[in-house]
Design an enzyme around this catalytic site. Structure first.
Site, PDB file in Angstrom:
ATOM      1  N   CYS A 200      -1.845 -10.722   3.941  1.00  0.00           N
ATOM      2  CA  CYS A 200      -2.673  -9.517   3.815  1.00  0.00           C
ATOM      3  C   CYS A 200      -4.117  -9.821   3.417  1.00  0.00           C
ATOM      4  O   CYS A 200      -4.941  -8.902   3.307  1.00  0.00           O
ATOM      5  CB  CYS A 200      -2.034  -8.557   2.829  1.00  0.00           C
ATOM      6  SG  CYS A 200      -0.372  -8.055   3.341  1.00  0.00           S
TER       7      CYS A 200
ATOM      8  N   HIS B 218      -7.481  -4.447  -4.269  1.00  0.00           N
ATOM      9  CA  HIS B 218      -6.409  -4.609  -3.290  1.00  0.00           C
ATOM     10  C   HIS B 218      -5.359  -3.521  -3.516  1.00  0.00           C
ATOM     11  O   HIS B 218      -4.899  -2.904  -2.557  1.00  0.00           O
ATOM     12  CB  HIS B 218      -5.782  -5.994  -3.436  1.00  0.00           C
ATOM     13  CG  HIS B 218      -4.682  -6.283  -2.477  1.00  0.00           C
ATOM     14  ND1 HIS B 218      -4.890  -6.366  -1.117  1.00  0.00           N
ATOM     15  CD2 HIS B 218      -3.357  -6.502  -2.669  1.00  0.00           C
ATOM     16  CE1 HIS B 218      -3.742  -6.628  -0.509  1.00  0.00           C
ATOM     17  NE2 HIS B 218      -2.794  -6.710  -1.435  1.00  0.00           N
TER      18      HIS B 218
ATOM     19  N   HIS C  88      -1.554   0.363   3.668  1.00  0.00           N
ATOM     20  CA  HIS C  88      -1.848  -1.079   3.626  1.00  0.00           C
ATOM     21  C   HIS C  88      -1.834  -1.626   5.045  1.00  0.00           C
ATOM     22  O   HIS C  88      -0.770  -1.766   5.657  1.00  0.00           O
ATOM     23  CB  HIS C  88      -0.817  -1.779   2.758  1.00  0.00           C
ATOM     24  CG  HIS C  88      -1.123  -3.217   2.488  1.00  0.00           C
ATOM     25  ND1 HIS C  88      -2.252  -3.860   2.965  1.00  0.00           N
ATOM     26  CD2 HIS C  88      -0.428  -4.158   1.768  1.00  0.00           C
ATOM     27  CE1 HIS C  88      -2.245  -5.106   2.573  1.00  0.00           C
ATOM     28  NE2 HIS C  88      -1.148  -5.315   1.851  1.00  0.00           N
TER      29      HIS C  88
ATOM     30  N   PHE D  13       1.036 -12.261   0.544  1.00  0.00           N
ATOM     31  CA  PHE D  13       2.260 -13.003   0.237  1.00  0.00           C
ATOM     32  C   PHE D  13       1.980 -14.499   0.384  1.00  0.00           C
ATOM     33  O   PHE D  13       1.326 -14.943   1.333  1.00  0.00           O
ATOM     34  CB  PHE D  13       3.381 -12.616   1.200  1.00  0.00           C
ATOM     35  CG  PHE D  13       4.060 -11.301   0.889  1.00  0.00           C
ATOM     36  CD1 PHE D  13       3.635 -10.486  -0.149  1.00  0.00           C
ATOM     37  CD2 PHE D  13       5.153 -10.881   1.648  1.00  0.00           C
ATOM     38  CE1 PHE D  13       4.268  -9.290  -0.436  1.00  0.00           C
ATOM     39  CE2 PHE D  13       5.795  -9.689   1.375  1.00  0.00           C
ATOM     40  CZ  PHE D  13       5.360  -8.888   0.322  1.00  0.00           C
TER      41      PHE D  13
END
Length: 420
Positions: free
Chosen positions: A166, A309, A344, A407
């Site tokens: 991401c 974020h 997201h 991740f």
């Protein structure tokens, strides 16, 4: 090091398929979440997402070409075309030699995951005979959007994809800016795209307990920093930026939105999917962006804000705020979370949120964090982080620090400065 200007923007998002429409909806505090339409999600624990709405690839891309591209590449093409037009560039009119100095660095987390699923479903539904689309591999691979953009516009400069989950498109923007700073290109097309509202993606993120299950209230599901938050809302789309060597942009009379003055990347080296409670990776990435720009935490606190974020996960939001609080110790820093509106966008998040950051500087507006109840805030929120909850706010801004994490522990923070 050369200075880097932002001269063009393009967007395909859950809140609009142009930059103007997208920004209007961000300022208005709208949510892009709704029940999933891309596939039948009736049996899934999470049945909603922030999908792109009303997008038809055939409206923008020739039919014979369209069949070669996964949806994530289609989003990349259309957003980039808007950005190029916005920058006042005509690559077709440039000499080939001039285009040697124009490159593409594009980010994505999942690439053509929709194509991958479709092809395997077709194979397993058949008699076992291996019949695959000849475009299967080039539609699926994560680097193909960068390659397609260079082919489509005849750009011969540095060309590759960044993959840091991401954080991918923020990593791409930082890499593109560095390429210009070091004199390896004059203009860079950069950003990221994602089209991962698919059964395997929603199922996989759901299995990892990352997604919100607020099926009865999709629009209010993404609520960063709220005690009741229960996971992120998946999104899709693309954000494209044209970065340009400052003197080159000035010489051609280009409109300059902002200057990108710093980029910091790091790893929290902690967990496959989780973030550490102390927010170390976030702190390191932000600190490196500030150091590169020669900007102090005091200046960000006084003249800017952090676009967090903040995906609306129980652990991630607080870890990030702890990292911000530590970096800005002794100062009250303004923080907002625009994923409350967009969801997201995974690998495209950094690019779309960079557009928000840049337009914030242009218009002097800090978008609010919607859905979050100011009477129900997580008690662990540090005292020196001032959250913008609810409506957008007018402000005198000179800086925006834009955070993205992925991740694997990847962190990337880009720092934009207002054009004075």
């Amino acid at each position: 090091m050369k200075r880097v200007a932002v001269t063009g923007l393009g967007a395909i998002t859950p809140l609009g398929n142009s930059v103007a429409e997208f920004w209007d909806n961000i300022v208005a505090g709208k949510s892009g979440a709704a029940p999933i339409t891309h596939f039948d999600a009736a049996k899934f624990k999470t049945r909603f997402a922030c999908e792109v709405k009303g997008f038809k690839g055939e409206d923008f891309i020739e039919k014979k070409e369209l069949r070669k591209y996964d949806l994530y590449t289609q989003y990349a093409i259309v957003a980039t075309e808007e950005a190029i037009k916005d920058a006042g560039l005509d690559f077709a009119a440039m000499s080939q030699e001039a285009r040697y100095d124009v490159g593409v660095i594009w980010g994505t987390g999942n690439g053509g995951i929709g194509t991958f699923e479709e092809q395997l479903q077709e194979f397993h539904a058949g008699d076992g005979t291996p019949r695959f689309n000849p475009f299967f591999i080039p539609k699926m691979i994560v680097d193909i959007a960068a390659g397609v953009l260079s082919i489509r516009f005849g750009l011969h400069g540095p060309n590759y994809a960044t993959v840091s989950a991401c954080a991918s498109s923020n990593s791409a923007i930082i890499a593109a800016a560095d390429t210009i700073r070091m004199g390896k290109a004059t203009i860079m097309v950069t950003g990221g795209s994602e089209a991962a509202i698919t059964p395997s993606s929603i199922g996989g993120f759901g299995a990892s307990q990352a997604l919100s299950k607020s099926n009865d209230n999709p629009e209010g599901a993404s609520r960063p920093f709220d005690k009741s938050r229960d996971g992120f809302v998946a999104g899709e789309g693309a954000g494209a930026l044209i970065l340009e060597e400052w003197e080159h942009a000035v010489a051609r009379g280009a409109k300059i939105y902002a200057e990108i003055i710093g980029g910091g990347m790091a790893a929290d080296a902690y967990h496959l999917t989780g973030t550490p409670a102390d927010g170390l990776g976030a702190k390191l990435g932000m600190a490196r962006a500030l150091k590169e720009a020669g900007v102090t935490p005091a200046e960000i606190a006084a003249e800017g804000y952090v676009n967090a974020h903040a995906t609306s996960t129980p652990l991630g939001d607080i870890g990030e705020l702890t990292g911000i609080s530590t970096l800005f110790e002794g100062y009250n820093v303004t923080v907002t979370a625009t994923k409350s509106m967009t969801g997201h966008l995974l690998g495209a998040a950094g690019a779309v949120e960079s557009i928000i950051s840049i337009l914030s500087l242009r218009d002097g507006i800090i978008p609010g964090t919607i859905n979050t109840n100011p009477e129900n805030l997580d008690e662990r929120i540090p005292e020196n982080t001032k959250l913008v909850i609810g409506k957008s706010q007018k402000a005198q801004l000179n800086y925006v620090l834009n955070n993205t994490f992925g991740f694997g522990g990847h962190t990337a923070s880009s720092l934009f400065k207002k054009v004075l």
